[in-house]
Design a protein around this motif. Sequence first.
Motif, PDB file in Angstrom:
ATOM      1  N   GLU A 106       0.611  -1.081   0.147  1.00 45.24           N
ATOM      2  CA  GLU A 106      -0.329   0.334  -0.075  1.00 45.24           C
ATOM      3  C   GLU A 106       1.189   1.263   0.101  1.00 45.24           C
ATOM      4  O   GLU A 106       1.845   1.268   0.291  1.00 45.24           O
ATOM      5  N   PRO A 107       0.374   2.520  -0.648  1.00 50.71           N
ATOM      6  CA  PRO A 107       1.156   3.204  -0.146  1.00 50.71           C
ATOM      7  C   PRO A 107       1.456   4.209   0.794  1.00 50.71           C
ATOM      8  O   PRO A 107       0.679   4.036   1.564  1.00 50.71           O
ATOM      9  N   MET A 108       2.952   4.218   1.109  1.00 51.70           N
ATOM     10  CA  MET A 108       3.554   4.535   2.184  1.00 51.70           C
ATOM     11  C   MET A 108       4.589   6.402   2.563  1.00 51.70           C
ATOM     12  O   MET A 108       4.385   6.388   0.912  1.00 51.70           O
ATOM     13  N   ASN A 109       4.152   7.006   3.706  1.00 55.82           N
ATOM     14  CA  ASN A 109       5.016   7.588   3.555  1.00 55.82           C
ATOM     15  C   ASN A 109       6.898   7.042   3.385  1.00 55.82           C
ATOM     16  O   ASN A 109       7.310   6.045   3.657  1.00 55.82           O
ATOM     17  N   PRO A 110       8.312   8.802   2.998  1.00 54.97           N
ATOM     18  CA  PRO A 110       9.131   7.907   2.768  1.00 54.97           C
ATOM     19  C   PRO A 110      10.069   7.036   4.135  1.00 54.97           C
ATOM     20  O   PRO A 110      10.493   6.291   3.792  1.00 54.97           O
TER      21      PRO A 110
END
Length: 292
Positions: A253-257
């Motif tokens: 899933e999309p994640m932050n850096p």
Amino acid sequence: MDYSEKWGVDVEEAVRLALIDLKLSRDEVEVTVLEQPSKGFFGIGSKLAKVRVEKKKEEKKEEAAKTDVVFDKEKGAEGPEAVENDEAVKEKKVETERHQNRDGRKDDRKSRKNRNRNERKVHDGKQNERNLNIDVVDKEKLEEVEEHEALTFLKDVTEKMGLHLNFKARVGEDMVYIEMDGKDSGTIIGKRGQTLDSIQYLTSLVINKDSENYIKVVIDAENYRAKRQKTLEQLAERLAAKVIRTGKYVRLEPMNPYERKIIHATLQQNPEIITRSEGEEPYRRVIIELKK
């Protein structure tokens, strides 16, 4: 694969990611919007756009079967008109193929250009993530304080959000660490920590606005960040084992850096696995796949 379902900050972004996944151009697909995007306050109530992009079904070519053939009734064979029609069909077919080849070359060049650009983004993003160390806050080296600019800002913002929280601040030479707890901790954390990250980002902007030296700001609630790190490490190991077992890559899933760094760092010593990132912020995600 004839279709792909993607999430994005808007419909256009979701479609773009799906086209990359399918390796098709916009003219070759049909797009169905499954969910419209919406914005929220500090990430609360926000929704991504979701689309289904499906390859168009090829129409059956029946031109040859439908071509009218004129017969010479006396000779019982094709007359001059039939030959003339046949030549016209051939010329039309050659011209069509010429256009298709030209359009195909254009699509190939465009596809290669987009693929190279995305590969550069993946490589650059991957290098940036790997060059950063996983942040570990040593609370013992920080001094607890009762007042601080970051505390004032946080209390004001959470009060306006209608949240009831307790705060504890610790400071170092170039760092501010704030812990929060209370009955509204779950709300301030948000889905996958999105609200917490937004609050941390805004607080950092305020603290560093007039500061000569950069001050790092870390905001946590109910020890969420440590728990999240452990969860992501376990997830990375479990998915890596699945990739090795099935031979198929996994897209997270999309994640932050910061969270992507945890995945990369956890699997970087695995001799059978390689990780990379794709997409653009804030919907960039990690891909786990077998080493070739």
